[in-house]
Design a protein around this motif. Structure first.
Motif, PDB file in Angstrom:
ATOM      1  N   ARG A 208       0.946  -1.181  -0.119  1.00  0.00           N
ATOM      2  CA  ARG A 208      -0.136  -0.162   0.157  1.00  0.00           C
ATOM      3  C   ARG A 208       0.742   1.136  -0.052  1.00  0.00           C
ATOM      4  O   ARG A 208       0.543   2.438  -0.660  1.00  0.00           O
ATOM      5  CB  ARG A 208      -0.945  -0.031   1.266  1.00  0.00           C
TER       6      ARG A 208
ATOM      7  N   HIS B  36      -3.197  -1.729  -7.161  1.00  0.00           N
ATOM      8  CA  HIS B  36      -4.482  -1.705  -6.475  1.00  0.00           C
ATOM      9  C   HIS B  36      -5.326  -2.789  -6.837  1.00  0.00           C
ATOM     10  O   HIS B  36      -6.009  -3.489  -5.846  1.00  0.00           O
ATOM     11  CB  HIS B  36      -5.263  -0.239  -7.198  1.00  0.00           C
ATOM     12  N   GLN B  37      -5.739  -3.258  -7.879  1.00  0.00           N
ATOM     13  CA  GLN B  37      -6.233  -4.632  -8.135  1.00  0.00           C
ATOM     14  C   GLN B  37      -5.663  -5.671  -7.410  1.00  0.00           C
ATOM     15  O   GLN B  37      -6.093  -6.727  -7.017  1.00  0.00           O
ATOM     16  CB  GLN B  37      -6.123  -4.802  -9.696  1.00  0.00           C
TER      17      GLN B  37
ATOM     18  N   GLN C 294      -6.093  -5.479  -4.168  1.00  0.00           N
ATOM     19  CA  GLN C 294      -7.700  -6.040  -3.471  1.00  0.00           C
ATOM     20  C   GLN C 294      -7.830  -7.508  -3.665  1.00  0.00           C
ATOM     21  O   GLN C 294      -8.381  -8.120  -2.980  1.00  0.00           O
ATOM     22  CB  GLN C 294      -8.616  -5.218  -4.872  1.00  0.00           C
TER      23      GLN C 294
END
Length: 153
Positions: free
Chosen positions: A121, A143-144, A147
């Motif tokens: 992050r 980001h994907q 997630q």
């Protein structure tokens, strides 16, 4: 779920490697091209051999951020046991060029493989600053991955 995450990560990495990037050295440009071709073909050991050969022919290449980015990627893909050394190469790439967005993305991916979502992050935030928002491929891909990693737990 982890297999799907790994497949998505591999497909992304192969597409990014096919994007044109300026080559830092005239003679080294051919070698980086060979390295990228080997990486696109998932010939991890061939890519590592090409990079090692380049260091013998042009020792100064080890002062290049893209060299360390590619070395880290090839090492990470070649074997999970190389993950720590790959992280070292990404970190060296960022010491040489803190704005190297792809090295930040790959470092974030490596951190996810180590289970360090917090560090991934941090790289995502750095990419967002460098891209001046969330509208760059490296940000979207990391980001994907974050997630997907959170969903796999």
């Amino acid at each position: 779920m982890r297999l799907a995450f790994g497949a998505l990560l591999l497909l992304h990495c192969l597409s990014v490697l096919s994007e044109p990037r300026p080559e830092p050295y005239g003679a080294g440009a051919d070698q980086f091209s060979e390295t990228r071709q080997a990486l696109r073909s998932q010939q991890w050991l061939q890519a590592l051999d090409a990079l090692r050969q380049l260091t013998r022919e042009m020792p100064e290449i080890t002062d290049d951020a893209e060299f360390h980015n590619l070395m880290g990627y090839a090492l990470r893909q070649a074997s999970p046991s190389n993950l720590g050394v790959a992280v070292d190469h990404y970190q060296q790439a960022l010491r040489l060029d803190p704005a190297h967005v792809q090295a930040r993305e790959y470092l974030g991916q490596a951190y996810l493989m180590q289970g360090r979502q917090d560090l991934a992050r941090e790289q995502l935030q750095a990419i967002e600053r460098l891209c001046k928002g969330q509208d760059c491929q490296a940000w979207r891909d990391l980001h994907q991955a974050i997630q997907a990693s959170a969903g796999a737990r």
